[in-house]
Design an enzyme around this catalytic site. Structure first.
Site, PDB file in Angstrom:
ATOM      1  N   PRO A   2       0.692  -1.224   0.059  1.00  0.00           N
ATOM      2  CA  PRO A   2      -0.043  -0.089   0.042  1.00  0.00           C
ATOM      3  C   PRO A   2       0.826   1.144  -0.004  1.00  0.00           C
ATOM      4  CG  PRO A   2      -0.524  -1.521   1.714  1.00  0.00           C
ATOM      5  CD  PRO A   2       0.587  -2.063   1.117  1.00  0.00           C
ATOM      6  N   GLU A   3       0.664   2.045  -1.066  1.00  0.00           N
ATOM      7  CA  GLU A   3       1.310   3.395  -1.104  1.00  0.00           C
ATOM      8  C   GLU A   3       0.352   4.333  -0.621  1.00  0.00           C
ATOM      9  OE1 GLU A   3       4.532   3.700  -1.855  1.00  0.00           O
ATOM     10  OE2 GLU A   3       4.905   1.705  -2.670  1.00  0.00           O
TER      11      GLU A   3
END
Ligand code: ZN
Length: 275
Positions: A2-3
């Site tokens: 997840p960014e």
């Protein structure tokens, strides 16, 4: 992994469901993720109200307030974490480590690789927490612009791409978004940071902002009852120009995208468009 855009999409997706909701309790099924989950978290949280859900870098911050006590639940999705809102009776599955319970919904954290974090900061001033204190500027804040980037990179001879990815300087620009932003700005990932002109710093700051915003907008449309933060989805939603496209034609000039190694990471760029 997840960014920043996935974390922001999660935040925006959770907000309408959880804002001002009273916490009924919490279930901790795993004693530790990256760090030990604080003991007695259930008792601390029960009865508090979620006042706000903020984001700092890739951390989600749940500001919780009761009549006499309050604090902040700090949550990081690590390498493989995701958040879902599920109905209260939904059985937990493997890797569902934590539930935050509300009257008619449950916020459930799944994290197969257990690199996430779940911590509690009592009282005010969560910004001073050791995990947050050293974080750099927010790339979507008004303060992050060409003037700031120009000033921050003078005297920095390192190549621009690893600098962009250094969370002590600026938070939340992962490998995908660094590559795409540099392509959009026409700047080589290898260029020494202090050799980028003021005008091009403005281009790069705007490119970072628009790349992250586009990914958030793409993810935002898919959020309803399921609040996702699916690793890898960012690139698909973004239709990457160069990231992970070695040998394929650059969408701007048709020349082949090149891959190099920088600081142990793959860098993708177009040698024709990016100087
Ligand atoms: Zn090109």
């Amino acid at each position: 992994m997840p960014e920043l855009p996935e974390v922001e999409v999660s935040r925006q997706g959770l907000l309408p469901f959880l804002s001002q909701q009273r916490i009924a309790g919490a279930i901790v099924r795993t004693p530790r993720l990256r760090h030990e989950i604080p003991a007695g978290l259930d008792a601390r949280l029960a009865g508090l109200r979620v006042e706000a859900i903020r984001r700092r870098g890739k951390y989600l911050l749940f500001d919780c307030q009761g009549e006499h006590a309050g604090g902040c639940l700090i949550l990081h999705l690590g390498m493989s974490g995701s958040l879902r809102l599920v109905a209260p009776a939904t059985p937990a599955q493997a890797h569902d480590h934590f539930d935050l319970l509300f009257a008619d919904t449950v916020l459930r954290l799944r994290d197969p690789r257990r690199f996430g974090a779940l911590l509690w900061h009592e009282g005010e001033g969560v910004e001073t927490h050791p995990l947050l204190a050293g974080l750099g500027i927010e790339p979507l804040s008004a303060a992050f612009d060409g003037d700031w980037l120009h000033a921050a990179t003078r005297g920095r001879r390192a190549p621009i791409k690893p600098l962009l990815m250094d969370s002590r300087l600026v938070v939340g620009i992962g490998n995908i978004y660094a590559a795409e932003s540099l392509h959009l700005a026409g700047i080589s990932p290898r260029r020494a940071a202090n050799r980028i002109s003021h005008a091009r710093c403005h281009l790069l700051a705007a490119a970072v902002r628009s790349t992250l915003s586009a990914a958030i907008a793409a993810g935002g449309s898919s959020v309803r009852d399921y609040v996702h933060s699916d690793g890898g989805a960012g690139c698909f939603q973004l239709r990457c120009a160069v990231y992970d496209r070695a040998g394929e034609p650059c969408p701007a000039c048709g020349g082949p995208v090149k891959m190099i190694r920088q600081g142990g990471r793959s860098s993708f760029y177009c040698p024709r468009c990016q100087r």
